[in-house]
Motif scaffolding. Structure first.
Motif, PDB file in Angstrom:
ATOM      1  N   UNK A 171      33.928  50.767  35.699  1.00  0.00           N
ATOM      2  CA  UNK A 171      34.645  50.793  36.980  1.00  0.00           C
ATOM      3  C   UNK A 171      34.292  49.516  37.739  1.00  0.00           C
ATOM      4  N   UNK A 172      35.302  48.765  38.173  1.00  0.00           N
ATOM      5  CA  UNK A 172      35.062  47.458  38.795  1.00  0.00           C
ATOM      6  C   UNK A 172      35.459  47.432  40.268  1.00  0.00           C
ATOM      7  N   UNK A 173      35.244  48.544  40.967  1.00  0.00           N
ATOM      8  CA  UNK A 173      35.443  48.552  42.411  1.00  0.00           C
ATOM      9  C   UNK A 173      34.230  49.211  43.063  1.00  0.00           C
ATOM     10  N   UNK A 174      34.240  49.276  44.382  1.00  0.00           N
ATOM     11  CA  UNK A 174      33.094  49.846  45.095  1.00  0.00           C
ATOM     12  C   UNK A 174      33.347  51.284  45.539  1.00  0.00           C
ATOM     13  N   UNK A 175      33.982  52.071  44.691  1.00  0.00           N
ATOM     14  CA  UNK A 175      34.251  53.468  45.008  1.00  0.00           C
ATOM     15  C   UNK A 175      33.026  54.354  44.800  1.00  0.00           C
ATOM     16  N   UNK A 176      32.038  53.871  44.059  1.00  0.00           N
ATOM     17  CA  UNK A 176      30.833  54.647  43.817  1.00  0.00           C
ATOM     18  C   UNK A 176      30.643  55.017  42.364  1.00  0.00           C
TER      19      UNK A 176
ATOM     20  N   UNK B  33      55.089  36.351  28.823  1.00  0.00           N
ATOM     21  CA  UNK B  33      56.439  35.834  28.639  1.00  0.00           C
ATOM     22  C   UNK B  33      56.457  34.422  28.062  1.00  0.00           C
ATOM     23  N   UNK B  34      55.433  33.631  28.375  1.00  0.00           N
ATOM     24  CA  UNK B  34      55.400  32.246  27.897  1.00  0.00           C
ATOM     25  C   UNK B  34      54.851  32.112  26.483  1.00  0.00           C
ATOM     26  N   UNK B  35      54.549  33.219  25.824  1.00  0.00           N
ATOM     27  CA  UNK B  35      54.069  33.192  24.453  1.00  0.00           C
ATOM     28  C   UNK B  35      52.563  33.293  24.320  1.00  0.00           C
ATOM     29  N   UNK B  36      51.832  33.161  25.416  1.00  0.00           N
ATOM     30  CA  UNK B  36      50.378  33.283  25.346  1.00  0.00           C
ATOM     31  C   UNK B  36      49.988  34.761  25.369  1.00  0.00           C
ATOM     32  N   UNK B  37      48.731  35.018  25.065  1.00  0.00           N
ATOM     33  CA  UNK B  37      48.216  36.380  25.069  1.00  0.00           C
ATOM     34  C   UNK B  37      46.983  36.449  25.947  1.00  0.00           C
ATOM     35  N   UNK B  38      46.810  37.572  26.641  1.00  0.00           N
ATOM     36  CA  UNK B  38      45.633  37.773  27.475  1.00  0.00           C
ATOM     37  C   UNK B  38      44.848  38.954  26.913  1.00  0.00           C
ATOM     38  N   UNK B  39      43.517  38.758  26.786  1.00  0.00           N
ATOM     39  CA  UNK B  39      42.646  39.839  26.345  1.00  0.00           C
ATOM     40  C   UNK B  39      41.274  39.602  26.951  1.00  0.00           C
ATOM     41  N   UNK B  40      40.570  40.682  27.239  1.00  0.00           N
ATOM     42  CA  UNK B  40      39.277  40.613  27.895  1.00  0.00           C
ATOM     43  C   UNK B  40      38.197  41.136  26.962  1.00  0.00           C
ATOM     44  N   UNK B  41      36.938  40.921  27.354  1.00  0.00           N
ATOM     45  CA  UNK B  41      35.813  41.365  26.542  1.00  0.00           C
ATOM     46  C   UNK B  41      35.541  42.854  26.682  1.00  0.00           C
ATOM     47  N   UNK B  42      35.930  43.444  27.804  1.00  0.00           N
ATOM     48  CA  UNK B  42      35.611  44.848  28.050  1.00  0.00           C
ATOM     49  C   UNK B  42      36.842  45.578  28.557  1.00  0.00           C
ATOM     50  N   UNK B  43      36.724  46.895  28.654  1.00  0.00           N
ATOM     51  CA  UNK B  43      37.756  47.737  29.248  1.00  0.00           C
ATOM     52  C   UNK B  43      37.279  48.119  30.641  1.00  0.00           C
ATOM     53  N   UNK B  44      38.106  47.850  31.649  1.00  0.00           N
ATOM     54  CA  UNK B  44      37.712  48.133  33.027  1.00  0.00           C
ATOM     55  C   UNK B  44      38.867  48.783  33.771  1.00  0.00           C
ATOM     56  N   UNK B  45      38.500  49.559  34.799  1.00  0.00           N
ATOM     57  CA  UNK B  45      39.480  50.331  35.543  1.00  0.00           C
ATOM     58  C   UNK B  45      39.150  50.267  37.030  1.00  0.00           C
ATOM     59  N   UNK B  46      40.185  50.382  37.867  1.00  0.00           N
ATOM     60  CA  UNK B  46      40.035  50.526  39.313  1.00  0.00           C
ATOM     61  C   UNK B  46      40.519  51.921  39.667  1.00  0.00           C
ATOM     62  N   UNK B  47      39.701  52.673  40.397  1.00  0.00           N
ATOM     63  CA  UNK B  47      40.051  54.049  40.732  1.00  0.00           C
ATOM     64  C   UNK B  47      41.070  54.078  41.864  1.00  0.00           C
ATOM     65  N   UNK B  48      42.079  54.930  41.711  1.00  0.00           N
ATOM     66  CA  UNK B  48      43.141  55.072  42.704  1.00  0.00           C
ATOM     67  C   UNK B  48      43.354  56.551  42.997  1.00  0.00           C
TER      68      UNK B  48
ATOM     69  N   UNK C 172      38.368  52.325  46.467  1.00  0.00           N
ATOM     70  CA  UNK C 172      37.418  51.337  46.964  1.00  0.00           C
ATOM     71  C   UNK C 172      38.092  50.280  47.817  1.00  0.00           C
ATOM     72  N   UNK C 173      37.254  49.426  48.423  1.00  0.00           N
ATOM     73  CA  UNK C 173      37.773  48.370  49.287  1.00  0.00           C
ATOM     74  C   UNK C 173      37.596  46.979  48.690  1.00  0.00           C
ATOM     75  N   UNK C 174      36.925  46.882  47.549  1.00  0.00           N
ATOM     76  CA  UNK C 174      36.733  45.602  46.870  1.00  0.00           C
ATOM     77  C   UNK C 174      36.955  45.797  45.372  1.00  0.00           C
ATOM     78  N   UNK C 175      37.422  44.731  44.713  1.00  0.00           N
ATOM     79  CA  UNK C 175      37.597  44.732  43.263  1.00  0.00           C
ATOM     80  C   UNK C 175      36.819  43.540  42.726  1.00  0.00           C
ATOM     81  N   UNK C 176      35.953  43.799  41.721  1.00  0.00           N
ATOM     82  CA  UNK C 176      35.085  42.761  41.185  1.00  0.00           C
ATOM     83  C   UNK C 176      35.642  42.226  39.874  1.00  0.00           C
TER      84      UNK C 176
END
Length: 166
Positions: free
Chosen positions: A56-61, A116-131, A139-143
């Protein structure tokens, strides 16, 4: 992980990584190359599906959540999709407590997504923001970095809270 792959395939003499070949070509390299290529193909990134643990990458707790259900596709969730998750670890005085069932938007996924431009995006981890149920962040911040693909998925509020857009 590259160090792990290099240690498992060290007897190849750099044949997988574009360097020099073994001194005895054809005898040992073909069978070992097949073994190491099978090992590399098993490390593929997959969808975020049931029982996937996400950061979790926000400050929701909450610190970590486990996916219960992906709300969009049959196979699972990707970048920008909404999931239902259970909180597995939480800060003691946060808004969200351990064991609570929450909604979350996937903001970083280890599986690549084409742009759309043909590039690909991928990250090292799986992260979520709670809604909440309406899609507003708890939360009020996203890291950390957040991709601009969230704008197409109508999660503009998360983009405004994020400091770095990838």
């Amino acid at each position: 992980m590259a160090a792990t792959v290099a240690s498992k395939c060290s007897h190849l003499g750099r044949s997988l990584f574009g360097g020099l070949r073994n001194s005895v070509p054809g005898l040992l390299t073909t069978s070992h190359e097949l073994t190491c290529s099978n090992f590399l193909s098993q490390q593929q990134r997959t969808f975020i599906q049931m029982r996937t643990v996400l950061k979790v990458v926000d400050n929701s707790g909450a610190k970590k959540v486990m996916c219960i259900q992906a709300l969009k596709g049959k196979k699972g969730a990707r970048l920008g999709d909404t999931i239902i998750a259970s909180v597995k670890e939480a800060h003691p005085n946060g808004k969200v407590k351990k064991g609570k069932v929450v909604y979350g938007v996937v903001v970083r996924a280890a599986m690549q997504k084409g742009r759309c431009d043909g590039s690909e995006v991928k990250f090292d981890d799986n992260a979520v923001v709670l809604v909440d149920k309406q899609g507003q962040p708890i939360g009020t911040r996203v890291f950390g970095p957040v991709p601009h693909e969230l704008r197409q998925k109508k999660h503009v509020k998360i983009l405004t809270l994020a400091g770095h857009i990838a």
